[in-house]
Design a protein around this motif. Structure first.
Motif, mmCIF file in Angstrom:
data_model
loop_
_atom_site.group_PDB
_atom_site.id
_atom_site.type_symbol
_atom_site.label_atom_id
_atom_site.label_comp_id
_atom_site.label_asym_id
_atom_site.label_seq_id
_atom_site.Cartn_x
_atom_site.Cartn_y
_atom_site.Cartn_z
ATOM 1 N N LEU A 127 19.592 11.674 37.054
ATOM 2 C CA LEU A 127 20.465 10.688 37.706
ATOM 3 C C LEU A 127 21.925 10.923 37.331
ATOM 4 O O LEU A 127 22.822 10.860 38.185
ATOM 5 C CB LEU A 127 20.041 9.274 37.312
ATOM 6 C CG LEU A 127 18.648 8.837 37.775
ATOM 7 C CD1 LEU A 127 18.278 7.500 37.158
ATOM 8 C CD2 LEU A 127 18.590 8.751 39.298
ATOM 9 N N ASP A 128 22.178 11.204 36.070
ATOM 10 C CA ASP A 128 23.555 11.442 35.624
ATOM 11 C C ASP A 128 24.117 12.720 36.254
ATOM 12 O O ASP A 128 25.315 12.788 36.569
ATOM 13 C CB ASP A 128 23.610 11.523 34.101
ATOM 14 C CG ASP A 128 23.342 10.175 33.427
ATOM 15 O OD1 ASP A 128 23.481 9.134 34.101
ATOM 16 O OD2 ASP A 128 22.997 10.170 32.228
ATOM 17 N N THR A 129 23.262 13.714 36.428
ATOM 18 C CA THR A 129 23.713 14.964 37.049
ATOM 19 C C THR A 129 24.072 14.745 38.522
ATOM 20 O O THR A 129 25.086 15.251 39.010
ATOM 21 C CB THR A 129 22.617 16.045 36.933
ATOM 22 O OG1 THR A 129 22.352 16.286 35.541
ATOM 23 C CG2 THR A 129 23.061 17.346 37.588
ATOM 24 N N VAL A 130 23.245 13.968 39.234
ATOM 25 C CA VAL A 130 23.580 13.639 40.615
ATOM 26 C C VAL A 130 24.881 12.836 40.659
ATOM 27 O O VAL A 130 25.721 13.034 41.544
ATOM 28 C CB VAL A 130 22.437 12.862 41.297
ATOM 29 C CG1 VAL A 130 22.848 12.438 42.706
ATOM 30 C CG2 VAL A 130 21.174 13.708 41.355
ATOM 31 N N GLY A 131 25.071 11.966 39.670
ATOM 32 C CA GLY A 131 26.314 11.216 39.587
ATOM 33 C C GLY A 131 27.528 12.114 39.432
ATOM 34 O O GLY A 131 28.598 11.850 39.997
ATOM 35 N N GLU A 132 27.367 13.198 38.687
ATOM 36 C CA GLU A 132 28.468 14.164 38.541
ATOM 37 C C GLU A 132 28.743 14.865 39.874
ATOM 38 O O GLU A 132 29.898 15.088 40.245
ATOM 39 C CB GLU A 132 28.111 15.194 37.466
ATOM 40 C CG GLU A 132 28.049 14.621 36.056
ATOM 41 C CD GLU A 132 27.534 15.632 35.039
ATOM 42 O OE1 GLU A 132 27.384 16.818 35.417
ATOM 43 O OE2 GLU A 132 27.263 15.243 33.887
ATOM 44 N N LEU A 133 27.678 15.199 40.604
ATOM 45 C CA LEU A 133 27.844 15.865 41.896
ATOM 46 C C LEU A 133 28.608 14.987 42.887
ATOM 47 O O LEU A 133 29.418 15.480 43.683
ATOM 48 C CB LEU A 133 26.479 16.230 42.488
ATOM 49 C CG LEU A 133 25.674 17.324 41.794
ATOM 50 C CD1 LEU A 133 24.278 17.409 42.397
ATOM 51 C CD2 LEU A 133 26.376 18.676 41.899
ATOM 52 N N THR A 134 28.335 13.686 42.849
ATOM 53 C CA THR A 134 28.939 12.768 43.813
ATOM 54 C C THR A 134 30.270 12.197 43.321
ATOM 55 O O THR A 134 30.872 11.377 44.011
ATOM 56 C CB THR A 134 27.998 11.587 44.097
ATOM 57 O OG1 THR A 134 27.776 10.858 42.883
ATOM 58 C CG2 THR A 134 26.672 12.058 44.660
ATOM 59 N N HIS A 135 30.717 12.634 42.114
ATOM 60 C CA HIS A 135 31.898 12.031 41.486
ATOM 61 C C HIS A 135 31.717 10.510 41.428
ATOM 62 O O HIS A 135 32.601 9.740 41.809
ATOM 63 C CB HIS A 135 33.180 12.399 42.231
ATOM 64 C CG HIS A 135 33.514 13.857 42.186
ATOM 65 N ND1 HIS A 135 34.554 14.405 42.906
ATOM 66 C CD2 HIS A 135 32.950 14.898 41.519
ATOM 67 C CE1 HIS A 135 34.623 15.703 42.689
ATOM 68 N NE2 HIS A 135 33.639 16.028 41.837
#
Length: 339
Positions: A127-135
């Motif tokens: 989830l945190d990695t997807v959060g990084e992708l989406t800024h």
């Protein structure tokens, strides 16, 4: 327009800054998170239910044994940064494959979360990695670190309306033709996600709802650690009431009964404010009944205009993020001044 509103709010953030934590799931949580971004808080945390068993989420859950990713994906999409990069990722997360093959109906974001969970060995890391992708402008946390099931006691499924039948599964509960009387989680009294507890305790403002009352809102109150955190936090706690009863889950429910359901499922729960759209209860008598129900939660009722309207002024059953943001910010500022 949304980016302009966020920029304007950010310029005024000296007065309105806060740590904003929202509990819920599905479309209700999505709208609240978009509203939270407009308030330009110091931080936003979404705490999300994990009992979905339908559609793409249900298929992934059954095949891989992981937390159902659908509501988590929607929260990530809501929190994506409002620029070209973030909008592209938000659209990609929400995109569903068509056709009739193996991928039909799957959301891209669900598959991405599932794949990253397998690679990283941890759903929160995914989830945190997807959060990084989406800024992402906030963090998304499951309320528990295990998939859960919802089971409801439902009346009206037999000729005798007094007979109660158990109905299991979020989709089944949400679509039952009977009347839901009570819900429980399986396994019962699950352990709360420690990060979710910490986010509630560290918050300045916590919202619960709107959303599917028995499958997105009340499940949070069936996790003892979540209720304990809500009762222990110094944050201002705001329940955002639904704009209407939902077919299936809460058909025929009054606004007052929605609050009674919170008290019934979590007798120790105490909150501060109940935010209600001003057009829901036109009569003073209905408002008095709602205020009396709110008192059982230790709360004050706030009436405001939070319903979304189209170009012709026709009301919908969706919360307007800008109006919701203004209403919640006003409640927060008023509480701060009172302190």
């Amino acid at each position: 327009m949304l980016s302009t509103a966020i920029s304007t709010a950010a310029e005024e953030s000296t007065e309105t800054s806060m740590k904003f934590t929202s509990l819920g799931g599905g479309h209700g949580l999505y709208q609240t998170l978009v509203a939270a971004k407009l308030s330009a808080p110091d931080s936003i945390t979404a705490i999300v239910t994990v009992a979905d068993d339908g559609g793409s989420s249900g298929r992934i859950r059954r095949e891989l044994g992981i937390i159902p990713p659908g509501d988590l994906r929607m929260a990530l999409a809501a929190l994506a940064q409002d620029d070209e990069h973030g909008s592209m990722w938000a659209q990609a997360l929400q995109h569903r494959f068509g056709g009739t093959g193996a991928l039909a109906g799957h959301a891209v974001g669900n598959l991405l979360i599932a794949g990253l969970t397998s690679v990283l060995g941890n759903e929160q890391a995914a989830l945190d990695t997807v959060g990084e992708l989406t800024h992402s402008q906030g963090r998304v946390l499951p309320m528990c670190n295990q998939p859960l099931d919802i089971e409801a006691d439902v009346s009206g499924l037999d000729d005798d309306p007094r007979v109660m039948r158990p109905v299991r599964g979020q989709v089944a509960v949400a679509s039952t033709p009977g009347a839901v009387r009570r819900v429980r989680l399986l396994p019962e009294q699950p352990e709360a996600n420690p990060d979710a507890v910490a986010a509630i305790l560290d918050a300045d403002l916590v919202t619960l709802g709107p959303g599917s009352w028995f499958s997105s809102v009340i499940p949070h109150l069936l996790v003892p650690g979540i209720v304990d955190a809500l009762n222990s936090t110094d944050a201002l706690k705001v329940v955002v009431l639904n704009l209407s009863a939902e077919p299936g889950e809460t058909q025929g429910f009054s606004s007052e009964r929605h609050l009674h359901m919170l008290s019934q499922h979590a007798p120790s729960l105490r909150v501060d404010r109940i935010l209600v759209d001003g057009h829901i209860l036109p009569s003073s008598t209905e408002r008095r009944y709602l205020e009396r129900a709110a008192q059982s939660l230790g709360a004050e009722v706030i009436f405001d205009q939070v319903r979304q309207r189209n170009e012709t002024g026709q009301a919908s059953n969706l919360h307007d993020p800008a109006r919701l943001s203004e209403a919640i910010s006003a409640i927060y500022q008023s509480a701060r001044l009172a302190d």
